[in-house]
Write a protein that holds these residues in place. Sequence first.
Motif, PDB file in Angstrom:
ATOM      1  N   MET A  53       1.415  -1.002   0.259  1.00 34.74           N
ATOM      2  CA  MET A  53      -0.169  -0.145  -0.207  1.00 34.74           C
ATOM      3  C   MET A  53       0.823   1.563  -0.176  1.00 34.74           C
ATOM      4  O   MET A  53       2.303   1.427   0.841  1.00 34.74           O
ATOM      5  N   ASP A  54       0.418   2.243  -1.128  1.00 35.60           N
ATOM      6  CA  ASP A  54       1.143   3.556  -1.401  1.00 35.60           C
ATOM      7  C   ASP A  54       0.391   4.143  -0.186  1.00 35.60           C
ATOM      8  O   ASP A  54      -0.883   4.533  -0.020  1.00 35.60           O
ATOM      9  N   PRO A  55       0.505   4.958   0.872  1.00 37.41           N
ATOM     10  CA  PRO A  55      -0.104   6.069   1.771  1.00 37.41           C
ATOM     11  C   PRO A  55      -0.231   6.896   1.263  1.00 37.41           C
ATOM     12  O   PRO A  55      -0.848   7.797   2.090  1.00 37.41           O
ATOM     13  N   ARG A  56       0.253   7.615   0.377  1.00 37.41           N
ATOM     14  CA  ARG A  56      -0.271   8.752   0.481  1.00 37.41           C
ATOM     15  C   ARG A  56      -1.146   9.271   0.348  1.00 37.41           C
ATOM     16  O   ARG A  56      -1.957  10.311   0.789  1.00 37.41           O
ATOM     17  N   ALA A  57      -2.417   8.357   0.234  1.00 38.15           N
ATOM     18  CA  ALA A  57      -4.040   8.924   0.015  1.00 38.15           C
ATOM     19  C   ALA A  57      -4.524   8.820   1.556  1.00 38.15           C
ATOM     20  O   ALA A  57      -5.234  10.062   1.235  1.00 38.15           O
ATOM     21  N   LEU A  58      -4.230   8.190   1.892  1.00 37.39           N
ATOM     22  CA  LEU A  58      -4.673   8.291   3.316  1.00 37.39           C
ATOM     23  C   LEU A  58      -3.965   8.791   3.987  1.00 37.39           C
ATOM     24  O   LEU A  58      -4.462   9.239   5.499  1.00 37.39           O
ATOM     25  N   LYS A 331      -1.478  -1.722  -7.747  1.00 41.42           N
ATOM     26  CA  LYS A 331      -1.836  -1.197  -6.395  1.00 41.42           C
ATOM     27  C   LYS A 331      -2.648  -0.581  -7.008  1.00 41.42           C
ATOM     28  O   LYS A 331      -3.014   0.354  -7.641  1.00 41.42           O
ATOM     29  N   GLY A 332      -4.372  -0.689  -6.483  1.00 44.19           N
ATOM     30  CA  GLY A 332      -4.809   0.046  -6.756  1.00 44.19           C
ATOM     31  C   GLY A 332      -5.748   0.939  -4.944  1.00 44.19           C
ATOM     32  O   GLY A 332      -7.117   1.729  -5.094  1.00 44.19           O
ATOM     33  N   ILE A 337      -8.958   5.306  -2.227  1.00 41.76           N
ATOM     34  CA  ILE A 337      -9.237   6.406  -1.405  1.00 41.76           C
ATOM     35  C   ILE A 337      -8.985   7.676  -2.276  1.00 41.76           C
ATOM     36  O   ILE A 337      -9.985   8.722  -1.684  1.00 41.76           O
ATOM     37  N   ALA A 338      -7.984   7.875  -2.562  1.00 35.20           N
ATOM     38  CA  ALA A 338      -8.128   9.445  -3.563  1.00 35.20           C
ATOM     39  C   ALA A 338      -9.037   9.946  -3.977  1.00 35.20           C
ATOM     40  O   ALA A 338     -10.269  10.946  -3.750  1.00 35.20           O
ATOM     41  N   LEU A 372      -3.211  11.486  -9.096  1.00 39.19           N
ATOM     42  CA  LEU A 372      -3.917  10.493  -9.224  1.00 39.19           C
ATOM     43  C   LEU A 372      -3.693  10.095 -10.758  1.00 39.19           C
ATOM     44  O   LEU A 372      -2.942   9.341 -11.022  1.00 39.19           O
ATOM     45  N   LYS A 373      -3.987  11.478 -11.444  1.00 41.42           N
ATOM     46  CA  LYS A 373      -3.975  11.524 -12.718  1.00 41.42           C
ATOM     47  C   LYS A 373      -3.244  10.717 -13.432  1.00 41.42           C
ATOM     48  O   LYS A 373      -3.170  11.169 -14.901  1.00 41.42           O
TER      49      LYS A 373
END
Length: 542
Positions: A53-58, A331-332, A337-338, A372-373
């Motif tokens: 998991m990439d924690p950026r959006a969290l 990864k999704g 989240i975002a 994200l885009k």
Amino acid sequence: MEYDVVIVGGGPAGLSAAIRLKQLAHERGAEVSVCVLEKGSEIGAHTLSGAVMDPRALQELLPDWRERGAPLDVAVTEDRFLFLSERGAKQVPNWLLPDNFRNHGNYVVSLGNVTRWLGQQAEELGVEIFAGFPAAEVLYGERGEVKGVATGNMGIGRNGEPTDSFQPGMELHAKYTLFAEGARGHLGRQLMERFSLCEGVDPQVYGLGIKELWEIDPKMHQPGLVIHTAGWPLQSDTYGGSFLYHLDNHQVVVGFVVGLGYTNPYLSPFEEFQRYKTHPEIRRFLEGGKRVSYGARAIAAGGLMSLPKLVFPGGALIGCEAGFLNASRIKGSHAAIATGKMAAEAAFDALRSARRNDVLAAYPEAFGRSWLKEELHRARNFKQWMSKGLYTGTLMVGVEQKLLGGRVPWTLHHRHSDHERLKHASRCKEIVYPKPDGKLTFDRLSSVFLSNTNHEENQPAHLTLRDASTPVRVNLDRFAGPETRFCPAGVYEFAADADGRTSLVINAQNCVHCKTCDIKDPTQNIVWVTPEGGGGPNYPNM
């Protein structure tokens, strides 16, 4: 029941949207009623992912996630990428790996546990969560706008008649309804057709991800080690690859993804996964260990070029419902989240301005300006290149991602849906798979047992056929019955009756809700609909 916002699906996207709505309401001193419907028996019961998991959006949604006890406990310590032959393996030097295969700063997680934690955060903010209640029908207003959903009836017998335990479904009306069912959502599919959301975009393409959780010998355990592979056991013209992630507590997750655009009807993703575990580089981690759990789920892999329109009157698609997974990174969850957060902000602003059931244009506009885009744009050609074969795909992904950083002037496109790709069986070589040994490799039924899958037996089958004659007349005759192989749960089998007539038997009790049959069936004759609430898998720590 009346709400400001109803959210269909209690995964990372749906729960993040609910959390953000309540955060904004508290910040602005407003009242916003939010309801989340989850078809699983509890939040996280149907959640399945690798997952790194990439924690950026969290971090953007809940900046104090560490203090709140989010179950992101195992930081990635090492990346390995291997190209496998039948007996050998070649590791790609880390300096050659493009950024999409670098996981520094990411965490090996159980996404089911992360989802359960998100559910707790949502409930603390006042979100109403109804687990065990699948949304079975979209409700429309007088102007054709979405005005909510209806849950399925409970206690309908196999014959379609109410039983003594019958309970009617509920209508949940909302000013806005957000759909977060995951890849190939039952209602999302209907919305895409009704509102022509996929006009002008590439067909969505999918992979089937199959996963096992193992407890292994402590001597072989390296918390934070992330291994990906490509190559064997798949042929070079078939898209796919594997993952092996080391969690804590001497546990690893091992999984295999096969692109559902494969052409040979004799291919079985489940058996390919079992073969993969016998490779010397993989079996050395698993031998002497114990398999704890099993599951499978389709993933949307088309990327940016397959994204549908995200909004329609009265609602929006978020997370994997729309197909936001970044296949190049595998990864999704960060995208889910975002997008949940973006859609929630658009819905909150619309509620504050007293607009009702209009199109939430601010959501796709926010996505268009987002990191994200940009991330998905850089990876937009990944699946298209890899669909051209392992060697061509590897070379061109390396050129695009490593040498050019994803900034290329060309864009590739998908031309065909996965169900259109199967060749007739007469043109293909049958694949003979070895029998399972019960120690490292297993059969489907013992695997489904470990997924804790259960459905009320006296209910209409949720795997429906548009035409009951098609499985034998077309699928068996032309394609050698591919549903018996592409299903990872042993749902489908062909059997002869006393008169020698062959028919398709559907063991719906085994279904793990992966949606593969709904995607890969060559005639699109199989349609997955929602079963009775709470049915399906109950994944622990997956």
